[in-house]
Design an enzyme around this catalytic site. Sequence first.
Site, PDB file in Angstrom:
ATOM      1  N   CYS A  56     -11.606 -37.234  29.624  1.00 58.49           N
ATOM      2  CA  CYS A  56     -11.824 -35.996  30.356  1.00 58.49           C
ATOM      3  C   CYS A  56     -10.778 -34.984  29.898  1.00 58.49           C
ATOM      4  CB  CYS A  56     -11.670 -36.275  31.844  1.00 58.49           C
ATOM      5  SG  CYS A  56     -11.658 -34.784  32.859  1.00 58.49           S
ATOM      6  N   CYS A  59      -8.296 -34.141  33.002  1.00 59.23           N
ATOM      7  CA  CYS A  59      -7.312 -35.068  33.592  1.00 59.23           C
ATOM      8  C   CYS A  59      -6.949 -36.235  32.691  1.00 59.23           C
ATOM      9  CB  CYS A  59      -7.813 -35.588  34.936  1.00 59.23           C
ATOM     10  SG  CYS A  59      -9.081 -36.865  34.799  1.00 59.23           S
ATOM     11  N   CYS A 105     -16.481 -36.221  36.214  1.00 59.70           N
ATOM     12  CA  CYS A 105     -15.380 -37.167  36.052  1.00 59.70           C
ATOM     13  C   CYS A 105     -15.025 -37.716  37.426  1.00 59.70           C
ATOM     14  CB  CYS A 105     -14.188 -36.443  35.435  1.00 59.70           C
ATOM     15  SG  CYS A 105     -12.668 -37.424  35.472  1.00 59.70           S
ATOM     16  N   CYS A 108     -11.239 -36.596  38.581  1.00 57.89           N
ATOM     17  CA  CYS A 108     -10.851 -35.241  39.003  1.00 57.89           C
ATOM     18  C   CYS A 108     -12.049 -34.389  39.418  1.00 57.89           C
ATOM     19  CB  CYS A 108     -10.057 -34.551  37.893  1.00 57.89           C
ATOM     20  SG  CYS A 108     -11.045 -34.079  36.465  1.00 57.89           S
ATOM     21  N   CYS A 130     -25.738 -36.172  28.587  1.00 58.62           N
ATOM     22  CA  CYS A 130     -25.678 -34.952  27.786  1.00 58.62           C
ATOM     23  C   CYS A 130     -24.419 -34.204  28.230  1.00 58.62           C
ATOM     24  CB  CYS A 130     -26.946 -34.151  28.058  1.00 58.62           C
ATOM     25  SG  CYS A 130     -27.053 -32.622  27.146  1.00 58.62           S
TER      26      CYS A 130
HETATM   27 ZN   LIG Z   1     -11.173 -35.768  34.874  1.00 64.58          ZN
END
Ligand SMILES: [Zn+2]
Length: 142
Positions: A56, A59, A105, A108, A130
């Site tokens: 991510c 984060c 995610c 976060c 996607c």
């Molecule tokens: Zn994250």
Amino acid sequence: MTSTPRSEPAPKVTLSDDEWRAKLTPAEYAVLRQAGTERPHTGEYTDTETEGVYECRACGAELFRSSEKFHSHCGWPSFFDPSESDAVILRADDSLGMRRVEVLCASCHSHMGHVFEGEGYPTPTDQRYCINSISLRLVPKA
Ligand SMILES: [Zn+2]
């Protein structure tokens, strides 16, 4: 395998809106924190085949791996599965007059993209995560 939204755990990483704006570029902020979508075929990872882990960008949590990435020709990086099923949150998204499933995610709650299924891609799951390139950061295998 199903994309039925699951119950959502609370985010582990919580920043204020001002903190996210300071941490991210305006383009990253628009996608990660405002659920924007980068234009197709413009992202840096669309056709990337480099082996590694996709974190991510907000984060740093590991979300996807190159081993589940495939060429969908849709214009965005596509994965048939996340690294771990609990690495991402799936949330019903009825915006734009469509019933879609948003991918966030789990750490976060930043926006990653959407997941589609039953499209006939020759992958083990028949799912296509996607994902916006700008929501990810590739960490190449050492
Ligand atoms: Zn994250």
